[in-house]
Design a protein around this motif. Structure first.
Motif, PDB file in Angstrom:
ATOM      1  N   THR A  52     -62.608 -15.591  -4.318  1.00 37.47           N
ATOM      2  CA  THR A  52     -61.728 -16.592  -4.819  1.00 37.47           C
ATOM      3  C   THR A  52     -62.367 -17.956  -5.122  1.00 37.47           C
ATOM      4  O   THR A  52     -63.693 -18.227  -4.224  1.00 37.47           O
ATOM      5  CB  THR A  52     -60.404 -16.653  -3.845  1.00 37.47           C
ATOM      6  N   PRO A  53     -61.654 -19.067  -5.628  1.00 41.64           N
ATOM      7  CA  PRO A  53     -62.213 -20.446  -5.606  1.00 41.64           C
ATOM      8  C   PRO A  53     -62.449 -20.721  -4.176  1.00 41.64           C
ATOM      9  O   PRO A  53     -63.337 -21.722  -4.109  1.00 41.64           O
ATOM     10  CB  PRO A  53     -61.272 -21.117  -6.500  1.00 41.64           C
ATOM     11  N   GLU A  54     -61.589 -20.516  -3.301  1.00 44.18           N
ATOM     12  CA  GLU A  54     -61.496 -21.018  -2.193  1.00 44.18           C
ATOM     13  C   GLU A  54     -62.755 -20.713  -1.237  1.00 44.18           C
ATOM     14  O   GLU A  54     -63.527 -21.336  -0.446  1.00 44.18           O
ATOM     15  CB  GLU A  54     -60.349 -20.522  -1.281  1.00 44.18           C
ATOM     16  N   LEU A  55     -63.216 -19.432  -1.381  1.00 48.08           N
ATOM     17  CA  LEU A  55     -64.240 -18.664  -0.782  1.00 48.08           C
ATOM     18  C   LEU A  55     -65.520 -19.323  -1.474  1.00 48.08           C
ATOM     19  O   LEU A  55     -66.530 -19.704  -0.727  1.00 48.08           O
ATOM     20  CB  LEU A  55     -64.459 -17.025  -0.948  1.00 48.08           C
ATOM     21  N   ARG A  56     -65.527 -19.566  -2.704  1.00 46.99           N
ATOM     22  CA  ARG A  56     -66.642 -20.297  -3.319  1.00 46.99           C
ATOM     23  C   ARG A  56     -66.751 -21.446  -2.872  1.00 46.99           C
ATOM     24  O   ARG A  56     -67.986 -21.984  -2.476  1.00 46.99           O
ATOM     25  CB  ARG A  56     -66.505 -20.260  -4.851  1.00 46.99           C
ATOM     26  N   LEU A 107     -65.988 -22.721   0.054  1.00 46.51           N
ATOM     27  CA  LEU A 107     -66.408 -22.489   1.496  1.00 46.51           C
ATOM     28  C   LEU A 107     -67.924 -22.442   1.587  1.00 46.51           C
ATOM     29  O   LEU A 107     -68.485 -23.200   2.369  1.00 46.51           O
ATOM     30  CB  LEU A 107     -65.820 -21.364   2.058  1.00 46.51           C
ATOM     31  N   ILE A 108     -68.251 -21.909   0.765  1.00 46.00           N
ATOM     32  CA  ILE A 108     -70.020 -21.384   0.780  1.00 46.00           C
ATOM     33  C   ILE A 108     -70.801 -22.679   0.190  1.00 46.00           C
ATOM     34  O   ILE A 108     -71.647 -23.132   0.791  1.00 46.00           O
ATOM     35  CB  ILE A 108     -70.392 -20.145   0.019  1.00 46.00           C
ATOM     36  N   GLU A 109     -70.138 -23.004  -0.799  1.00 44.15           N
ATOM     37  CA  GLU A 109     -70.809 -24.290  -1.574  1.00 44.15           C
ATOM     38  C   GLU A 109     -70.900 -25.516  -0.401  1.00 44.15           C
ATOM     39  O   GLU A 109     -71.706 -26.101  -0.296  1.00 44.15           O
ATOM     40  CB  GLU A 109     -69.822 -24.806  -2.636  1.00 44.15           C
ATOM     41  N   ALA A 110     -69.780 -25.617   0.300  1.00 50.28           N
ATOM     42  CA  ALA A 110     -69.774 -26.756   1.026  1.00 50.28           C
ATOM     43  C   ALA A 110     -70.679 -26.392   2.360  1.00 50.28           C
ATOM     44  O   ALA A 110     -71.688 -27.404   2.944  1.00 50.28           O
ATOM     45  CB  ALA A 110     -68.374 -26.792   1.780  1.00 50.28           C
ATOM     46  N   ASP A 111     -71.114 -25.238   2.807  1.00 46.93           N
ATOM     47  CA  ASP A 111     -71.880 -24.870   3.590  1.00 46.93           C
ATOM     48  C   ASP A 111     -73.136 -24.947   3.230  1.00 46.93           C
ATOM     49  O   ASP A 111     -74.242 -25.681   3.992  1.00 46.93           O
ATOM     50  CB  ASP A 111     -71.674 -23.412   4.192  1.00 46.93           C
ATOM     51  N   ILE A 112     -73.716 -24.724   1.825  1.00 46.80           N
ATOM     52  CA  ILE A 112     -74.894 -25.015   1.302  1.00 46.80           C
ATOM     53  C   ILE A 112     -75.113 -26.628   1.119  1.00 46.80           C
ATOM     54  O   ILE A 112     -76.084 -27.156   1.476  1.00 46.80           O
ATOM     55  CB  ILE A 112     -75.056 -24.184   0.068  1.00 46.80           C
ATOM     56  N   GLY A 113     -74.144 -27.128   0.638  1.00 48.49           N
ATOM     57  CA  GLY A 113     -74.249 -28.625   0.643  1.00 48.49           C
ATOM     58  C   GLY A 113     -74.608 -29.339   1.948  1.00 48.49           C
ATOM     59  O   GLY A 113     -75.200 -30.378   2.096  1.00 48.49           O
ATOM     60  N   LEU A 160     -71.870 -13.622  -3.347  1.00 50.03           N
ATOM     61  CA  LEU A 160     -70.484 -13.450  -3.226  1.00 50.03           C
ATOM     62  C   LEU A 160     -70.017 -11.766  -3.441  1.00 50.03           C
ATOM     63  O   LEU A 160     -69.471 -11.076  -2.735  1.00 50.03           O
ATOM     64  CB  LEU A 160     -69.422 -14.339  -3.698  1.00 50.03           C
ATOM     65  N   HIS A 161     -70.357 -11.444  -4.854  1.00 46.38           N
ATOM     66  CA  HIS A 161     -69.880 -10.292  -5.385  1.00 46.38           C
ATOM     67  C   HIS A 161     -70.665  -9.049  -4.883  1.00 46.38           C
ATOM     68  O   HIS A 161     -70.059  -8.121  -4.699  1.00 46.38           O
ATOM     69  CB  HIS A 161     -70.015 -10.131  -6.760  1.00 46.38           C
TER      70      HIS A 161
END
Length: 284
Positions: free
Chosen positions: A271-275, A277-283, A253-254
């Motif tokens: 942001t926590p929201e962005l994190r 979002l990507i966690e959900a995509d990976i999961g 992300l950074h």
């Protein structure tokens, strides 16, 4: 939130690689475009190695103001740039391109991404930073070495299967880099403030990274640049020992922040929201 590129008159950016299907860069950048209300778009384009030079020569003609570059194009794209940043020159590779006055500029943001994740997730981690241990001696390891040297690490111990590759990096470290085999790892870890896995070991589909973390001091930080799975076995071990830890998602992300700033004129926040979002995509 609809994170697909929108039809608008703003700057166009892409990420290129081969293959490119699983890149999460469009999710990250289109999230920021919508969050800040910026006109623009970001898409992924698969470019075979034999077509890379032609694609980059006509980047502006295709309507793009810049691009991200991923495997296997980072070194070739570096050679095709008109100008490169000092970070890119040290590494011989680029992951971020932008056009200025018709000239193709190249930058490498891996080191910034690595430091940015540590700064956000373990504030003041670099206060009195003595010894960092990096596993690996490839392109990622090289980026992290130079980032840590800039941040003031007193010593960097490179641990790699092939000492010759480590020694090549060490020659540029001004005497602050030592080279070690895996057999040395238990002793090397005893005085480490930071341990980083800079290899693909432990990634889904790859060989596991087998390390005993018991020699690490209780104050040490464990960082793994692998982000699939989100919690690698290395990070799980660190959690069970109660050590501070940083996963590879933060670096992903950074490292996108400087490119977005170059292309769209805004420094975005991770942001926590962005994190999430990507966690959900990976999961998923």
């Amino acid at each position: 939130m609809n994170l697909l590129p929108q039809d608008n008159p703003g700057p166009k950016v892409c990420v290129i690689g081969y293959p490119i299907k699983h890149s999460r860069s469009p999710l990250i950048h289109n999230y920021w475009l919508q969050r800040y209300g910026i006109a623009g778009s970001y898409e992924k384009i698969e470019v075979a190695p034999e077509h890379l030079a032609d694609f980059l020569r006509d980047l502006g003609g295709k309507g793009f103001v810049g691009a991200n570059v991923t495997l296997p194009h980072k070194e070739t794209a570096f050679a095709l740039c008109d100008e490169v940043s000092e970070e890119a020159r040290q590494l011989g590779a680029v992951n971020t391109l932008f056009l200025r006055d018709g000239r193709l500029h190249g930058h490498n943001t891996d080191g910034e991404g690595f430091l940015g994740a540590l700064d956000q997730e373990v504030p003041a981690w670099d206060k009195d930073l003595g010894k960092a241990v990096i596993i690996g001696a490839g392109g990622a390891a090289r980026a992290l070495v130079f980032a840590l040297l800039r941040r003031g690490a007193g010593e960097i111990a490179l641990v790699n299967r092939t000492l010759a590759r480590s020694e090549e990096i060490a020659m540029q470290g001004g005497g602050r880099i030592t080279c070690h085999s895996y057999a040395d790892l238990p002793d090397v870890l005893k005085t480490a403030d930071l341990l980083v896995n800079a290899t693909s070991l432990g990634m889904a589909g790859q060989e596991p990274l087998v390390i005993d973390l018991s020699p690490l001091p209780a104050k040490a930080i464990v960082d793994d640049i692998v982000y699939v799975p989100l919690e690698t076995d290395l990070l799980r071990q660190a959690r069970l020992r109660g050590l501070r830890r940083v996963g590879g998602l933060g670096m992903l992300l950074h490292q996108a922040v400087p490119g977005f700033r170059l292309w769209f004129g805004k420094t975005p926040e991770v942001t926590p929201e962005l994190r999430a979002l990507i966690e959900a995509d990976i999961g998923g």
